[in-house]
Motif scaffolding. Structure first.
Motif, mmCIF file in Angstrom:
data_model
loop_
_atom_site.group_PDB
_atom_site.id
_atom_site.type_symbol
_atom_site.label_atom_id
_atom_site.label_comp_id
_atom_site.label_asym_id
_atom_site.label_seq_id
_atom_site.Cartn_x
_atom_site.Cartn_y
_atom_site.Cartn_z
ATOM 1 N N PHE A 221 0.861 -1.192 0.000
ATOM 2 C CA PHE A 221 0.000 0.000 0.000
ATOM 3 C C PHE A 221 0.894 1.237 0.000
ATOM 4 N N PRO A 222 0.542 2.271 -0.796
ATOM 5 C CA PRO A 222 -0.603 2.346 -1.708
ATOM 6 C C PRO A 222 -0.344 1.545 -2.988
ATOM 7 N N ASP A 223 -1.108 1.854 -4.040
ATOM 8 C CA ASP A 223 -1.008 1.066 -5.270
ATOM 9 C C ASP A 223 0.076 1.563 -6.213
ATOM 10 N N LYS A 224 0.915 2.464 -5.748
ATOM 11 C CA LYS A 224 1.935 3.072 -6.608
ATOM 12 C C LYS A 224 3.219 2.245 -6.569
ATOM 13 N N GLY A 225 3.109 1.022 -7.026
ATOM 14 C CA GLY A 225 4.254 0.135 -7.037
ATOM 15 C C GLY A 225 4.454 -0.473 -8.406
ATOM 16 N N ILE A 226 5.676 -0.938 -8.682
ATOM 17 C CA ILE A 226 5.971 -1.626 -9.932
ATOM 18 C C ILE A 226 6.812 -2.853 -9.610
ATOM 19 N N MET A 227 6.756 -3.825 -10.509
ATOM 20 C CA MET A 227 7.573 -5.028 -10.404
ATOM 21 C C MET A 227 8.231 -5.305 -11.747
ATOM 22 N N PHE A 228 9.432 -5.856 -11.710
ATOM 23 C CA PHE A 228 10.108 -6.230 -12.945
ATOM 24 C C PHE A 228 11.189 -7.264 -12.636
ATOM 25 N N TRP A 229 11.607 -7.967 -13.663
ATOM 26 C CA TRP A 229 12.723 -8.899 -13.566
ATOM 27 C C TRP A 229 13.979 -8.200 -14.083
#
Length: 354
Positions: A221-229
């Motif tokens: 939280f909040p929704d301002k996240g990113i994921m990557f390899w």
């Protein structure tokens, strides 16, 4: 109510720095089964705060409950005025009905009203738009102070509205004397909530040795996240697929990113990492690609959460969301807001209505 709340979670937007926005959504659902005829929701910086219809009142956050407790009479008055707006909205949009639906009364109307405030500069801005059966219909041009027909079908309606004396004056008064003061009050009470940062739990999943490896994050939280390899510290795109951002029942969020690990030699696995970044948080969550840490439905990992389980849950959620969007037809084109974070460096109700 649950369907409308779920819909709102899809319409979340992101805030930046010391800029805030308050959004009021009014809905007319004539003739739609299992939906109230009129409903309204209040959103602060993309987060659902309140839902109201003629039978249900739902307050989502403790800070808003405290605001209401300390401003009970003012809030109750706002609630009653907002519920009474149903008749105004119905009259205002009576000509939105398409000929094929006029006899059935099944047109679905949405009005989105947004006011913004930059706390640093004290700059304020307001915007209103209408949707009809899932399509953009009418919006307001604050520079020319006129209504604009986004859909050609609305041209005659906007001509009538623009011909009315002081049509924009009513809108301007609402922004200045109702929406902006309420936004500032919301920020005063809810600022600690808006500043909350929670990192997720991250784990690796794999259905079978030939399946992609899923990097799953949940609880952030909040929704301002990113994921990557990434490989050797550099983000990669080949063989990578990103999943959707989804809400959890507790108000947190989850997301996933997939890697085609079958094409990677076993001796190179240690060069790959899954990275989660949350805006405004310096620490990243880094998970190395390691066979021993992967949860799967292989015998050696029996009993652990599987990719199939996650896929079933995610699929059910997506089906519900698709049904909601199709039924409510309110997913008309909202302003583009990006949830991206620069990856090259560490990131240092009810409503009163028109």
């Amino acid at each position: 109510m649950i369907k409308v709340i779920a819909l709102l979670l899809l319409l979340q937007n992101a805030a930046s720095g010391e800029k805030y926005y308050l959004e009021f959504d009014n809905f007319l659902y004539p003739g739609v089964s299992n939906f109230p005829e009129f409903a309204m929701i209040t959103v602060l910086d993309g987060y659902l705060q309140a839902y109201y219809d003629e039978n249900v009142k739902h307050i989502n956050e403790d800070w808003l409950k405290e605001l209401i407790k300390e401003n009970t009479k003012e809030w109750e008055s706002t609630v009653q005025e907002s519920l009474a707006y149903k008749n105004t909205l119905r009259e205002l949009t009576k000509n939105f009905n398409t000929p094929s639906n006029q006899s059935e009364g099944k047109d679905i109307i949405q009005q989105i009203t947004v006011c913004e405030w930059d706390e640093d500069t004290n700059y304020t801005f307001g915007h209103i738009k209408f949707g009809n059966n899932g399509e953009d219909f009418i919006t307001i041009d604050t520079k020319t102070e006129t209504w604009f027909a986004v859909n050609p079908k609305a041209k005659v309606i906007t001509e009538t509205w623009n011909a009315e004396e002081d049509s924009y004056g009513i809108v301007k008064n609402f922004f200045q004397n109702e929406c902006q003061p309420l936004l500032k009050k919301f920020v005063k009470y809810g600022k600690s909530f808006l500043n909350t940062k929670v990192l997720p739990s991250v784990f690796l999943l794999q259905k079978s040795p030939s399946s992609p490896v899923t990097c799953q994050s949940t609880g952030f939280f909040p929704d301002k996240g990113i994921m990557f390899w990434r490989k050797d510290g550099e983000e990669i795109h080949e063989g990578v697929e990103h999943g959707d951002l989804l809400p959890n029942d507790d108000g947190s969020f989850q997301m996933s990113v997939y890697l085609e690990a079958l094409k990677i030699p076993p001796e190179d696995w240690g060069r790959y990492e899954c990275v989660f970044q949350l805006s405004g948080v310096q620490n990243y969550v880094v998970t190395k690609l390691d066979q021993d840490s992967i949860r799967s439905n292989n015998p050696k990992n029996e009993g652990l959460l599987t990719t199939t389980s996650i896929a079933v849950i995610a699929t059910m959620g997506c089906v519900i969301v698709i049904i909601i969007v199709a039924l409510s037809s309110t997913a008309f084109k909202k302003r583009n807001v990006t949830h991206s974070i620069e990856r090259s460096s560490t990131p240092s109700s009810e409503t009163a209505s028109l």
